[in-house]
Design a protein around this motif. Structure first.
Motif, PDB file in Angstrom:
ATOM      1  N   MET A   1       0.813  -1.192   0.000  1.00  0.00           N
ATOM      2  CA  MET A   1       0.000   0.000   0.000  1.00  0.00           C
ATOM      3  C   MET A   1       0.861   1.262   0.000  1.00  0.00           C
ATOM      4  O   MET A   1       0.521   2.248  -0.617  1.00  0.00           O
ATOM      5  N   LEU A   2       1.988   1.201   0.663  1.00  0.00           N
ATOM      6  CA  LEU A   2       2.861   2.364   0.751  1.00  0.00           C
ATOM      7  C   LEU A   2       3.745   2.506  -0.487  1.00  0.00           C
ATOM      8  O   LEU A   2       4.372   3.524  -0.689  1.00  0.00           O
ATOM      9  N   LYS A   3       3.760   1.524  -1.339  1.00  0.00           N
ATOM     10  CA  LYS A   3       4.680   1.536  -2.474  1.00  0.00           C
ATOM     11  C   LYS A   3       4.321   2.607  -3.510  1.00  0.00           C
ATOM     12  O   LYS A   3       5.203   3.204  -4.097  1.00  0.00           O
ATOM     13  N   LYS A   4       3.045   2.859  -3.727  1.00  0.00           N
ATOM     14  CA  LYS A   4       2.657   3.837  -4.744  1.00  0.00           C
ATOM     15  C   LYS A   4       3.078   5.267  -4.381  1.00  0.00           C
ATOM     16  O   LYS A   4       3.616   5.970  -5.234  1.00  0.00           O
ATOM     17  N   PRO A   5       2.873   5.736  -3.142  1.00  0.00           N
ATOM     18  CA  PRO A   5       3.373   7.081  -2.811  1.00  0.00           C
ATOM     19  C   PRO A   5       4.894   7.189  -2.907  1.00  0.00           C
ATOM     20  O   PRO A   5       5.419   8.235  -3.285  1.00  0.00           O
ATOM     21  N   LEU A   6       5.602   6.104  -2.596  1.00  0.00           N
ATOM     22  CA  LEU A   6       7.046   6.137  -2.724  1.00  0.00           C
ATOM     23  C   LEU A   6       7.462   6.248  -4.187  1.00  0.00           C
ATOM     24  O   LEU A   6       8.415   6.956  -4.516  1.00  0.00           O
ATOM     25  N   LEU A   7       6.748   5.569  -5.068  1.00  0.00           N
ATOM     26  CA  LEU A   7       7.049   5.687  -6.491  1.00  0.00           C
ATOM     27  C   LEU A   7       6.785   7.093  -6.995  1.00  0.00           C
ATOM     28  O   LEU A   7       7.549   7.631  -7.803  1.00  0.00           O
ATOM     29  N   ILE A   8       5.718   7.709  -6.505  1.00  0.00           N
ATOM     30  CA  ILE A   8       5.408   9.079  -6.915  1.00  0.00           C
ATOM     31  C   ILE A   8       6.506  10.033  -6.459  1.00  0.00           C
ATOM     32  O   ILE A   8       6.943  10.900  -7.220  1.00  0.00           O
ATOM     33  N   SER A   9       6.994   9.874  -5.241  1.00  0.00           N
ATOM     34  CA  SER A   9       8.071  10.746  -4.761  1.00  0.00           C
ATOM     35  C   SER A   9       9.359  10.496  -5.535  1.00  0.00           C
ATOM     36  O   SER A   9      10.122  11.437  -5.790  1.00  0.00           O
ATOM     37  N   LYS A  62       6.719  -2.188 -12.742  1.00  0.00           N
ATOM     38  CA  LYS A  62       6.364  -3.480 -13.349  1.00  0.00           C
ATOM     39  C   LYS A  62       6.194  -4.546 -12.277  1.00  0.00           C
ATOM     40  O   LYS A  62       5.282  -5.384 -12.363  1.00  0.00           O
ATOM     41  N   GLY A  63       7.016  -4.526 -11.261  1.00  0.00           N
ATOM     42  CA  GLY A  63       6.877  -5.479 -10.159  1.00  0.00           C
ATOM     43  C   GLY A  63       5.598  -5.254  -9.383  1.00  0.00           C
ATOM     44  O   GLY A  63       4.924  -6.215  -8.968  1.00  0.00           O
ATOM     45  N   LEU A  64       5.214  -4.027  -9.199  1.00  0.00           N
ATOM     46  CA  LEU A  64       3.976  -3.702  -8.509  1.00  0.00           C
ATOM     47  C   LEU A  64       2.775  -4.145  -9.321  1.00  0.00           C
ATOM     48  O   LEU A  64       1.800  -4.681  -8.770  1.00  0.00           O
ATOM     49  N   LYS A  65       2.831  -3.950 -10.636  1.00  0.00           N
ATOM     50  CA  LYS A  65       1.733  -4.396 -11.502  1.00  0.00           C
ATOM     51  C   LYS A  65       1.641  -5.923 -11.517  1.00  0.00           C
ATOM     52  O   LYS A  65       0.540  -6.464 -11.549  1.00  0.00           O
ATOM     53  N   ALA A  66       2.772  -6.606 -11.486  1.00  0.00           N
ATOM     54  CA  ALA A  66       2.762  -8.071 -11.463  1.00  0.00           C
ATOM     55  C   ALA A  66       2.164  -8.581 -10.149  1.00  0.00           C
ATOM     56  O   ALA A  66       1.471  -9.586 -10.134  1.00  0.00           O
ATOM     57  N   GLU A  67       2.448  -7.883  -9.064  1.00  0.00           N
ATOM     58  CA  GLU A  67       1.869  -8.254  -7.764  1.00  0.00           C
ATOM     59  C   GLU A  67       0.358  -8.096  -7.771  1.00  0.00           C
ATOM     60  O   GLU A  67      -0.359  -8.909  -7.216  1.00  0.00           O
ATOM     61  N   ASP A  68      -0.118  -7.015  -8.381  1.00  0.00           N
ATOM     62  CA  ASP A  68      -1.557  -6.739  -8.424  1.00  0.00           C
ATOM     63  C   ASP A  68      -2.314  -7.786  -9.251  1.00  0.00           C
ATOM     64  O   ASP A  68      -3.451  -8.117  -8.955  1.00  0.00           O
ATOM     65  N   THR A  69      -1.689  -8.284 -10.302  1.00  0.00           N
ATOM     66  CA  THR A  69      -2.367  -9.254 -11.162  1.00  0.00           C
ATOM     67  C   THR A  69      -2.411 -10.630 -10.536  1.00  0.00           C
ATOM     68  O   THR A  69      -3.290 -11.432 -10.866  1.00  0.00           O
ATOM     69  N   THR A  70      -1.504 -10.940  -9.633  1.00  0.00           N
ATOM     70  CA  THR A  70      -1.506 -12.249  -8.986  1.00  0.00           C
ATOM     71  C   THR A  70      -2.509 -12.342  -7.857  1.00  0.00           C
ATOM     72  O   THR A  70      -2.844 -13.416  -7.415  1.00  0.00           O
TER      73      THR A  70
END
Length: 71
Positions: A1-9, A62-70
């Motif tokens: 959950m915290l990964k997306k704000p870190l990517l934005i920063s 890409k790793g985050l998207k792969a996690e979401d699809t699994t």
């Protein structure tokens, strides 16, 4: 959950590094600190570091998207 704000920063930081590189080349503010060609080399280093960070962001995205699809 915290990964997306870190990517934005991290994306913002890539923009900051690119802006710093443009500032180094376009401005006369660094002429005393980095004389001659040194400011251009510094700008190249900043651009290379921004590219490295951008590559890491793409891999993490890409790793985050792969996690979401699994799920």
């Amino acid at each position: 959950m915290l990964k997306k704000p870190l990517l934005i920063s991290q994306i913002i930081m890539v923009g900051v590094f690119i802006g710093m590189a443009i500032f180094c080349v376009a401005s006369n503010a660094l002429d005393n600190t980095l004389p001659g060609q040194k400011k251009y080399w510094f700008a190249v280093v900043l651009l290379l570091y921004a590219a490295l960070r951008a590559r890491r962001i793409v891999k993490a995205w890409k790793g985050l998207k792969a996690e979401d699809t699994t799920l």
